[in-house]
Motif scaffolding. Structure first.
Motif, PDB file in Angstrom:
ATOM      1  N   ASN A 179      90.163  29.638  48.188  1.00 34.59           N
ATOM      2  CA  ASN A 179      90.984  30.180  49.264  1.00 34.59           C
ATOM      3  C   ASN A 179      90.219  30.177  50.584  1.00 34.59           C
ATOM      4  O   ASN A 179      89.059  30.576  50.653  1.00 34.59           O
ATOM      5  CB  ASN A 179      91.420  31.610  48.937  1.00 34.59           C
ATOM      6  CG  ASN A 179      92.517  31.641  47.890  1.00 34.59           C
ATOM      7  OD1 ASN A 179      93.204  30.648  47.673  1.00 34.59           O
ATOM      8  ND2 ASN A 179      92.674  32.778  47.226  1.00 34.59           N
ATOM      9  N   ARG A 180      90.902  29.696  51.621  1.00 35.35           N
ATOM     10  CA  ARG A 180      90.376  29.653  52.989  1.00 35.35           C
ATOM     11  C   ARG A 180      89.151  28.749  53.137  1.00 35.35           C
ATOM     12  O   ARG A 180      88.429  28.834  54.130  1.00 35.35           O
ATOM     13  CB  ARG A 180      90.058  31.067  53.496  1.00 35.35           C
ATOM     14  CG  ARG A 180      91.302  31.947  53.607  1.00 35.35           C
ATOM     15  CD  ARG A 180      90.978  33.317  54.202  1.00 35.35           C
ATOM     16  NE  ARG A 180      92.207  34.070  54.408  1.00 35.35           N
ATOM     17  CZ  ARG A 180      92.795  34.805  53.476  1.00 35.35           C
ATOM     18  NH1 ARG A 180      92.258  34.876  52.274  1.00 35.35           N
ATOM     19  NH2 ARG A 180      93.909  35.457  53.726  1.00 35.35           N
ATOM     20  N   ALA A 181      88.912  27.902  52.146  1.00 36.17           N
ATOM     21  CA  ALA A 181      87.805  26.949  52.276  1.00 36.17           C
ATOM     22  C   ALA A 181      88.123  25.907  53.337  1.00 36.17           C
ATOM     23  O   ALA A 181      87.231  25.388  54.007  1.00 36.17           O
ATOM     24  CB  ALA A 181      87.534  26.267  50.936  1.00 36.17           C
ATOM     25  N   THR A 182      89.413  25.594  53.484  1.00 39.81           N
ATOM     26  CA  THR A 182      89.860  24.650  54.505  1.00 39.81           C
ATOM     27  C   THR A 182      91.110  25.214  55.173  1.00 39.81           C
ATOM     28  O   THR A 182      91.664  26.227  54.742  1.00 39.81           O
ATOM     29  CB  THR A 182      90.190  23.275  53.883  1.00 39.81           C
ATOM     30  OG1 THR A 182      91.121  23.460  52.801  1.00 39.81           O
ATOM     31  CG2 THR A 182      88.939  22.598  53.348  1.00 39.81           C
ATOM     32  N   LEU A 354      90.172  18.138  54.971  1.00 39.09           N
ATOM     33  CA  LEU A 354      88.925  18.900  55.085  1.00 39.09           C
ATOM     34  C   LEU A 354      88.734  19.507  56.474  1.00 39.09           C
ATOM     35  O   LEU A 354      87.714  20.149  56.734  1.00 39.09           O
ATOM     36  CB  LEU A 354      87.733  17.992  54.752  1.00 39.09           C
ATOM     37  CG  LEU A 354      87.695  17.436  53.321  1.00 39.09           C
ATOM     38  CD1 LEU A 354      86.515  16.497  53.152  1.00 39.09           C
ATOM     39  CD2 LEU A 354      87.627  18.568  52.303  1.00 39.09           C
ATOM     40  N   GLY A 355      89.699  19.284  57.357  1.00 38.62           N
ATOM     41  CA  GLY A 355      89.602  19.854  58.696  1.00 38.62           C
ATOM     42  C   GLY A 355      88.640  19.124  59.606  1.00 38.62           C
ATOM     43  O   GLY A 355      88.100  19.716  60.551  1.00 38.62           O
ATOM     44  N   LEU A 356      88.422  17.830  59.357  1.00 33.76           N
ATOM     45  CA  LEU A 356      87.505  17.040  60.181  1.00 33.76           C
ATOM     46  C   LEU A 356      88.273  16.300  61.271  1.00 33.76           C
ATOM     47  O   LEU A 356      89.405  15.863  61.063  1.00 33.76           O
ATOM     48  CB  LEU A 356      86.744  16.033  59.310  1.00 33.76           C
ATOM     49  CG  LEU A 356      85.900  16.624  58.173  1.00 33.76           C
ATOM     50  CD1 LEU A 356      85.265  15.511  57.350  1.00 33.76           C
ATOM     51  CD2 LEU A 356      84.832  17.554  58.724  1.00 33.76           C
ATOM     52  N   SER A 357      87.645  16.141  62.411  1.00 39.46           N
ATOM     53  CA  SER A 357      88.281  15.501  63.561  1.00 39.46           C
ATOM     54  C   SER A 357      88.159  13.980  63.470  1.00 39.46           C
ATOM     55  O   SER A 357      87.381  13.452  62.663  1.00 39.46           O
ATOM     56  CB  SER A 357      87.614  15.990  64.850  1.00 39.46           C
ATOM     57  OG  SER A 357      86.265  15.539  64.889  1.00 39.46           O
ATOM     58  N   PRO A 358      88.891  13.240  64.323  1.00 43.78           N
ATOM     59  CA  PRO A 358      88.796  11.775  64.320  1.00 43.78           C
ATOM     60  C   PRO A 358      87.383  11.255  64.579  1.00 43.78           C
ATOM     61  O   PRO A 358      87.061  10.130  64.181  1.00 43.78           O
ATOM     62  CB  PRO A 358      89.753  11.364  65.447  1.00 43.78           C
ATOM     63  CG  PRO A 358      90.765  12.466  65.494  1.00 43.78           C
ATOM     64  CD  PRO A 358      89.986  13.713  65.205  1.00 43.78           C
ATOM     65  N   THR A 378      98.215  27.329  46.567  1.00 45.92           N
ATOM     66  CA  THR A 378      99.583  27.541  47.049  1.00 45.92           C
ATOM     67  C   THR A 378      99.649  27.759  48.558  1.00 45.92           C
ATOM     68  O   THR A 378     100.728  27.689  49.149  1.00 45.92           O
ATOM     69  CB  THR A 378     100.223  28.744  46.335  1.00 45.92           C
ATOM     70  OG1 THR A 378      99.369  29.892  46.482  1.00 45.92           O
ATOM     71  CG2 THR A 378     100.423  28.451  44.855  1.00 45.92           C
ATOM     72  N   ARG A 379      98.507  27.998  49.181  1.00 44.16           N
ATOM     73  CA  ARG A 379      98.478  28.110  50.645  1.00 44.16           C
ATOM     74  C   ARG A 379      98.483  26.737  51.318  1.00 44.16           C
ATOM     75  O   ARG A 379      98.596  26.640  52.535  1.00 44.16           O
ATOM     76  CB  ARG A 379      97.212  28.855  51.095  1.00 44.16           C
ATOM     77  CG  ARG A 379      97.073  30.282  50.603  1.00 44.16           C
ATOM     78  CD  ARG A 379      95.672  30.774  50.947  1.00 44.16           C
ATOM     79  NE  ARG A 379      95.398  32.108  50.474  1.00 44.16           N
ATOM     80  CZ  ARG A 379      95.526  33.208  51.199  1.00 44.16           C
ATOM     81  NH1 ARG A 379      95.933  33.117  52.443  1.00 44.16           N
ATOM     82  NH2 ARG A 379      95.248  34.386  50.691  1.00 44.16           N
ATOM     83  N   GLY A 380      98.293  25.691  50.522  1.00 44.82           N
ATOM     84  CA  GLY A 380      98.181  24.359  51.097  1.00 44.82           C
ATOM     85  C   GLY A 380      96.775  24.044  51.564  1.00 44.82           C
ATOM     86  O   GLY A 380      96.556  23.114  52.340  1.00 44.82           O
ATOM     87  N   GLU A 381      95.804  24.819  51.074  1.00 48.49           N
ATOM     88  CA  GLU A 381      94.399  24.592  51.422  1.00 48.49           C
ATOM     89  C   GLU A 381      93.777  23.649  50.397  1.00 48.49           C
ATOM     90  O   GLU A 381      94.043  23.759  49.201  1.00 48.49           O
ATOM     91  CB  GLU A 381      93.645  25.923  51.453  1.00 48.49           C
ATOM     92  CG  GLU A 381      94.184  26.877  52.509  1.00 48.49           C
ATOM     93  CD  GLU A 381      93.759  28.316  52.279  1.00 48.49           C
ATOM     94  OE1 GLU A 381      93.915  29.123  53.213  1.00 48.49           O
ATOM     95  OE2 GLU A 381      93.288  28.642  51.163  1.00 48.49           O
ATOM     96  N   ALA A 382      92.950  22.744  50.881  1.00 50.79           N
ATOM     97  CA  ALA A 382      92.439  21.666  50.034  1.00 50.79           C
ATOM     98  C   ALA A 382      91.017  21.915  49.559  1.00 50.79           C
ATOM     99  O   ALA A 382      90.216  22.570  50.233  1.00 50.79           O
ATOM    100  CB  ALA A 382      92.489  20.348  50.796  1.00 50.79           C
ATOM    101  N   MET A 383      90.729  21.367  48.383  1.00 49.49           N
ATOM    102  CA  MET A 383      89.355  21.275  47.895  1.00 49.49           C
ATOM    103  C   MET A 383      89.147  19.849  47.404  1.00 49.49           C
ATOM    104  O   MET A 383      89.911  19.348  46.577  1.00 49.49           O
ATOM    105  CB  MET A 383      89.088  22.251  46.752  1.00 49.49           C
ATOM    106  CG  MET A 383      87.646  22.153  46.229  1.00 49.49           C
ATOM    107  SD  MET A 383      87.309  23.226  44.815  1.00 49.49           S
ATOM    108  CE  MET A 383      88.200  22.366  43.524  1.00 49.49           C
ATOM    109  N   LEU A 384      88.137  19.186  47.937  1.00 47.40           N
ATOM    110  CA  LEU A 384      87.804  17.830  47.504  1.00 47.40           C
ATOM    111  C   LEU A 384      87.100  17.903  46.159  1.00 47.40           C
ATOM    112  O   LEU A 384      86.010  18.454  46.048  1.00 47.40           O
ATOM    113  CB  LEU A 384      86.907  17.152  48.539  1.00 47.40           C
ATOM    114  CG  LEU A 384      86.429  15.730  48.213  1.00 47.40           C
ATOM    115  CD1 LEU A 384      87.609  14.780  48.069  1.00 47.40           C
ATOM    116  CD2 LEU A 384      85.466  15.241  49.288  1.00 47.40           C
TER     117      LEU A 384
END
Length: 401
Positions: A179-182, A354-358, A378-384
């Motif tokens: 949770n809240r990792a991304t 992962l919240g990385l920019s271009p 379920t929050r739509g937060e991702a884990m690679l």
């Protein structure tokens, strides 16, 4: 390799089914009569509860074996079959042990208890029971092979080392909570956690010719690319996917059709999974593009976030379409999806998750046929979970989940 294993598993199940069914039929049809000291008696399996238990358990095993034959190897239910196989083996073993104890007394008697052997008087009955026990023992000892992950070195000619990984998270230290990792990719809660497996298309004609592809539809899948797609299909054969999403561009579309072959779920083509549009560079060999458009080419290679044509920035656009693709995929009913697309959009999908920019575009590489796996809460937060897995390109590597 996965196909051979499925064939072997099916054959073993047929043998188990035949043995269990034979044991049931032979036991329930066992009957003989005899006369001792002017007293007649009938010998039948219902005279001993152990024999009744034996017949019932083998009948259950027969029914289970018949149902298991029709279970698809790509459904989640197949993962429960291993546990049911173990349960059936224990059930059959217990029934054989009980029946064997009674059969031994019937054949040899028990001098301590004053029990006389009866097989001399009812040999036909004892022969039937013996045959049933042999068939039951055969059914109990022929357990089908379980699903496994094959781990091997990079040489396809070297025999692989096989080991079964159960309880993946506890054995490998995988994370349970992220949770809240991304940052969430969705604007609302998802109905359930999701898993998304990303695959890059196989080697294309322009990959082979070292041409810049972009969104062009002229680059097609090569024979090598088809073989890579087939390897991906085999590597993912034991994983159930609710649906497959693909870019409609032909090299990705062809890869998706090969990988998804034989599956029942829908194959959906999304425009949001198309490759980045690179304008006049598309179709040019890298060496020619560098010579004819040195400024634009070097910017694309070394500073892609600032590459633009007439004020249009391809990476900014593909970042937006990647976010759109994630929403389309994650809002779809189901829990596990397969996505097949191109290198640049895959980089954008990975970076946006992962919240990385271009600016981090070239921090990630994805090979032809490379497999990347994300989990979403379920929050739509991702884990690679896995990045650019390629073991299946060089060996008979099969992923379990």
């Amino acid at each position: 390799m996965a196909k051979i294993k499925r064939i072997i598993t099916t054959l073993v199940r047929l043998l188990v089914l035949g043995a269990a069914l034979s044991a049931t039929i032979v036991m329930v049809t066992s009957h003989d009569s005899a006369e001792v000291l002017n007293l007649s008696f009938d010998a039948k399996y219902t005279n001993a509860r152990a024999f009744v238990y034996f017949a019932i358990t083998n009948a259950i095993a027969s029914g289970y074996g018949f149902i298991a034959l029709f279970l698809s190897f790509s459904t989640p239910l197949w993962r429960l079959v291993f546990l049911l196989d173990v349960f059936m083996t224990l059930l059959l073993t217990s029934s054989i042990s009980a029946a064997l104890a009674i059969a031994d007394v019937g054949k040899k008697g028990n001098s301590h208890a004053g029990w006389l052997p009866v097989c001399g008087q009812v040999p036909e009955f004892c022969d039937h029971v013996t045959g049933a026990l042999i068939a039951g023992f055969s059914a109990a000892t022929q357990r089908p092979p379980t699903l496994q992950i094959r781990c091997s070195n990079s040489s396809p000619d070297t025999p692989s080392i096989t080991e079964k990984l159960e309880h993946e998270a506890s054995m490998t230290g995988a994370a349970y909570d992220f949770n809240r990792a991304t940052t969430s990719l969705t604007r609302k809660l998802l109905s359930s956690p999701k898993k998304v497996t990303l695959v890059r298309h196989g080697l294309s004609s322009w990959n082979q010719e070292s041409r810049i592809q972009g969104s062009s539809n002229l680059s097609v899948l090569t024979e090598t690319g088809v073989r890579q797609a087939e390897r991906c299909r085999e590597a993912l054969a034991n994983i159930y996917f609710d649906q497959c999403f693909s870019s409609p561009i032909c090299r990705a579309k062809s890869t998706a059709e090969v990988i998804w072959q034989g599956r029942e779920g829908p194959l959906v083509f999304l425009d949001s999974l198309e490759e980045a549009h690179l304008f006049f560079l598309e179709g040019m060999k890298n060496v020619d593009a560098r010579r004819e458009y040195p400024k634009e080419y070097i910017t694309w290679r070394e500073d892609p976030a600032n590459f633009n044509v007439n004020g249009v920035y391809p990476l900014q656009k593909i970042w937006a379409t990647a976010s759109e693709a994630w929403r389309e995929i994650l809002y779809t009913p189901g829990e596990h999806f397969l996505v097949i697309t191109h290198k640049s959009i895959l980089r954008a999908l990975i970076c946006t998750a992962l919240g990385l920019s271009p600016e981090r575009f070239r921090a990630i590489d994805v090979n032809n046929g490379g497999i990347t796996v994300f989990k979403f809460n379920t929050r739509g937060e991702a884990m690679l979970q896995s990045l650019n897995m390629t073991a299946h390109m060089y060996s008979n590597h099969i992923y379990l989940n």
